[in-house]
Scaffold this motif. Structure first.
Motif, mmCIF file in Angstrom:
data_model
loop_
_atom_site.group_PDB
_atom_site.id
_atom_site.type_symbol
_atom_site.label_atom_id
_atom_site.label_comp_id
_atom_site.label_asym_id
_atom_site.label_seq_id
_atom_site.Cartn_x
_atom_site.Cartn_y
_atom_site.Cartn_z
ATOM 1 N N GLY A 176 1.235 -2.359 -6.340
ATOM 2 C CA GLY A 176 0.226 -3.409 -6.537
ATOM 3 C C GLY A 176 0.738 -4.500 -7.462
ATOM 4 N N HIS A 191 0.879 -1.176 0.000
ATOM 5 C CA HIS A 191 0.000 0.000 0.000
ATOM 6 C C HIS A 191 0.916 1.225 0.000
ATOM 7 N N TYR A 192 0.631 2.122 -0.949
ATOM 8 C CA TYR A 192 1.647 3.125 -1.244
ATOM 9 C C TYR A 192 1.101 4.534 -1.295
ATOM 10 N N HIS A 241 -0.488 -11.282 -6.507
ATOM 11 C CA HIS A 241 0.162 -11.640 -5.249
ATOM 12 C C HIS A 241 1.510 -12.301 -5.477
ATOM 13 N N ASN A 247 -12.447 0.632 -7.839
ATOM 14 C CA ASN A 247 -12.005 0.258 -9.193
ATOM 15 C C ASN A 247 -12.980 -0.738 -9.820
ATOM 16 N N HIS A 256 -12.611 1.198 -0.416
ATOM 17 C CA HIS A 256 -11.233 0.734 -0.667
ATOM 18 C C HIS A 256 -10.940 0.841 -2.173
ATOM 19 N N HIS A 282 -13.951 -4.962 0.959
ATOM 20 C CA HIS A 282 -12.851 -5.048 -0.014
ATOM 21 C C HIS A 282 -12.373 -6.464 -0.326
ATOM 22 N N ARG A 283 -12.967 -7.491 0.288
ATOM 23 C CA ARG A 283 -12.479 -8.860 0.028
ATOM 24 C C ARG A 283 -12.730 -9.247 -1.423
ATOM 25 N N GLN A 288 3.922 -9.504 -6.244
ATOM 26 C CA GLN A 288 4.258 -8.752 -5.021
ATOM 27 C C GLN A 288 5.248 -9.545 -4.164
ATOM 28 N N GLU A 293 -5.148 -14.417 2.694
ATOM 29 C CA GLU A 293 -4.635 -14.174 4.050
ATOM 30 C C GLU A 293 -4.452 -15.468 4.827
ATOM 31 N N MET A 313 -3.774 5.378 1.755
ATOM 32 C CA MET A 313 -3.654 3.992 2.236
ATOM 33 C C MET A 313 -2.413 3.802 3.103
ATOM 34 N N ASP A 325 -1.329 -10.814 8.348
ATOM 35 C CA ASP A 325 -1.498 -11.875 7.348
ATOM 36 C C ASP A 325 -1.431 -11.357 5.918
HETATM 37 C C1 UD1 Z 1 -4.640 -6.117 1.356
HETATM 38 C C2 UD1 Z 1 -4.423 -7.366 2.211
HETATM 39 C C3 UD1 Z 1 -5.637 -7.584 3.102
HETATM 40 C C4 UD1 Z 1 -6.014 -6.358 3.882
HETATM 41 C C5 UD1 Z 1 -6.190 -5.191 2.929
HETATM 42 C C6 UD1 Z 1 -6.565 -3.925 3.702
HETATM 43 C C7 UD1 Z 1 -3.065 -9.181 1.230
HETATM 44 C C8 UD1 Z 1 -3.130 -10.539 0.651
HETATM 45 N N1 UD1 Z 1 -4.258 -8.565 1.410
HETATM 46 O O1 UD1 Z 1 -5.669 -6.399 0.414
HETATM 47 O O2 UD1 Z 1 -5.341 -8.632 4.018
HETATM 48 O O3 UD1 Z 1 -7.204 -6.578 4.613
HETATM 49 O O4 UD1 Z 1 -4.985 -5.020 2.199
HETATM 50 O O5 UD1 Z 1 -6.478 -2.772 2.999
HETATM 51 O O6 UD1 Z 1 -1.988 -8.697 1.503
HETATM 52 N N2 UD1 Z 1 -4.228 0.043 -4.239
HETATM 53 C C9 UD1 Z 1 -4.228 1.416 -4.433
HETATM 54 N N3 UD1 Z 1 -3.563 2.193 -3.530
HETATM 55 C C10 UD1 Z 1 -2.905 1.649 -2.478
HETATM 56 C C11 UD1 Z 1 -2.933 0.260 -2.292
HETATM 57 C C12 UD1 Z 1 -3.608 -0.529 -3.178
HETATM 58 O O7 UD1 Z 1 -4.796 1.930 -5.382
HETATM 59 O O8 UD1 Z 1 -2.278 2.395 -1.697
HETATM 60 C C13 UD1 Z 1 -4.892 -0.840 -5.218
HETATM 61 C C14 UD1 Z 1 -3.924 -1.898 -5.767
HETATM 62 O O9 UD1 Z 1 -3.157 -1.420 -6.792
HETATM 63 C C15 UD1 Z 1 -4.880 -2.997 -6.170
HETATM 64 C C16 UD1 Z 1 -5.974 -2.889 -5.119
HETATM 65 O O10 UD1 Z 1 -5.900 -1.574 -4.574
HETATM 66 O O11 UD1 Z 1 -5.426 -2.774 -7.422
HETATM 67 C C17 UD1 Z 1 -5.857 -3.941 -4.061
HETATM 68 O O12 UD1 Z 1 -4.608 -3.873 -3.370
HETATM 69 P P1 UD1 Z 1 -3.848 -5.202 -2.873
HETATM 70 O O13 UD1 Z 1 -2.634 -4.797 -2.163
HETATM 71 O O14 UD1 Z 1 -3.733 -6.175 -3.986
HETATM 72 O O15 UD1 Z 1 -4.813 -5.948 -1.853
HETATM 73 P P2 UD1 Z 1 -5.918 -5.439 -0.856
HETATM 74 O O16 UD1 Z 1 -7.241 -5.809 -1.414
HETATM 75 O O17 UD1 Z 1 -5.689 -4.008 -0.449
#
Ligand code: UD1
Length: 365
Positions: free
Chosen positions: A68, A42-43, A71, A245, A240, A208-209, A74, A133, A47, A99
């Motif tokens: 992103g 998360h960047y 998995h 998206n 989220h 967000h799941r 990453q 997770e 977030m 997790d």
């Molecule tokens: C992740 C965690 C999850 C946690 C959740 C909380 C894993 C397997 N999952 O899921 O356990 O509950 O975070 O937030 O590690 N994105 C942005 N900006 C950001 C971060 C993400 O736009 O700062 C976008 C990513 O590019 C991607 C989507 O959001 O398209 C999902 O991000 P991702 O890190 O894949 O998983 P989460 O669903 O956030």
């Protein structure tokens, strides 16, 4: 005497509030040198950065900038970059929390390099291996040297998996350390005032799941559930990036935005979200951590999952598991809760704001 060098890893939003009290406890011990590594899963500002500021975390000592991606992408990138850092840095202990992908990826690298590795929030199991997770939890617990546990079910799960007792410590919940530390400060932010909502006049929602939001049926049910909910109270939906998206991708954005009495919010800061939780009439979520925070705050919570790795929140706390996103089942349960037929719950053992201090004590023995 040389200090114990501990490198703590964060990757995604739910890690930040867990590492903050740990870093604070470590920094208060003369015998520990505490450093932080952020993988950058998360960047963006909303977030990640805001959490570092509000939780008074220093700028990370190391930033991997993973971003992103799938998995596998990453994890593979984290592993390559983390290995280089460990070769240089040579910490005595690597500490991982929760997790997320960083948790599993970094523990694999550290353990392979013979570094003592600790997992905070160990032993939780949903039993559902389709959740990324759950895989991260199983991998991490199977290899770490020290396992710090938040609730009784974690002790039982680890014993069943044959983990020797000497590795396992029941210390309580570091996320609750953050909550107790910042609750007073959160009462002073002006988010309720800014949104023009009164305490208990709204429901708060997060979702967000992948299971709920990566398919059109799930998204349609979410919209229907919100529509029903707004017949009773306003709904504040802190959306989220994954969910917004997907709403766009499946052409549902306009429909969502058109719902009256729905207030769509960007991801909130820690203090703002804490104030919103503390004053909600009901929380609707599929998050892991929010189940625990609402149990501590004694606010009713409906969790859209058919299993939970945090059963204490259902057994002792205020959490209700909703097996699916069926709008009718949800409506019935929601009305019961809003009519005052909800459990008040009790706060689980050792969720007392001192978990990080216990972890520091154990690492120093
Ligand atoms: C992740 C965690 C999850 C946690 C959740 C909380 C894993 C397997 N999952 O899921 O356990 O509950 O975070 O937030 O590690 N994105 C942005 N900006 C950001 C971060 C993400 O736009 O700062 C976008 C990513 O590019 C991607 C989507 O959001 O398209 C999902 O991000 P991702 O890190 O894949 O998983 P989460 O669903 O956030």
């Amino acid at each position: 005497m040389s200090k114990l060098k501990i490198l703590s890893v964060v990757g995604a939003r739910p890690n930040f509030m867990k590492i903050a009290p740990i870093h604070r406890a470590f920094s208060n011990r003369q015998e520990i040198k505490s450093k932080i590594l952020h993988t950058g899963q998360h960047y963006d500002e909303k977030m990640s950065d805001i959490f570092f500021n509000q939780l008074e975390l220093p700028k990370p000592d190391f930033y991997l900038g993973i971003g992103g991606g799938s998995h596998t992408y990453q994890k593979a990138n984290v592993m390559l970059k983390f290995e280089e850092i460990l070769q240089e840095e040579k910490p005595d202990v690597v500490l991982v929390v929760g997790d997320v992908n960083a948790t599993a990826a970094c523990s694999i690298v550290a353990v392979k390099m013979g570094i003592r590795t600790a997992h905070v929030e160990a032993g939780l199991r949903s039993g559902d291996r389709s959740m990324p997770e759950e895989i991260n939890r199983i991998i991490t617990d199977a290899i770490c040297d020290l396992l710090f546990v938040t609730e009784q079910s974690g002790m039982i799960n680890l014993a069943k998996e044959g983990v020797p007792d000497h590795k396992v410590h029941f210390v309580g919940n570091v996320m609750i350390d953050s909550l107790t530390h910042y609750r007073e400060k959160a009462r002073k932010v002006d988010v309720l005032q800014f949104l023009g909502v009164a305490s208990r006049s709204y429901m708060l929602m997060t979702m967000h799941r992948p299971h709920n939001v990566d398919n059109v049926e799930g998204l349609r049910s979410i919209i229907e559930i919100i529509r029903n909910a707004t017949k009773h109270k306003s709904v504040l939906f802190a959306i989220h990036p994954r969910t917004s998206n997907n709403m766009k991708k499946f052409g549902l954005e306009e429909e969502l935005k058109g719902i009256q009495d729905l207030i769509l919010l960007e991801p909130q800061g820690y203090l703002e979200f804490l104030q919103l939780m503390d004053n909600a009439a009901l929380i609707i979520t599929d998050s892991g951590g929010i189940q625990e925070e609402t149990t501590f705050l004694q606010v009713p919570c409906m969790t859209f999952r058919d299993s939970t790795e945090r059963p204490v929140t259902v057994e002792l706390g205020t959490n209700y598991l909703m097996n699916d996103l069926n709008p009718e089942t949800v409506r019935i349960q929601m009305e019961k809760i809003l009519n005052g037929e909800s459990k008040t719950g009790i706060i689980p053992p050792l969720w007392d704001g001192k978990a990080a201090e216990r972890i520091a004590d154990i690492l120093l023995t």
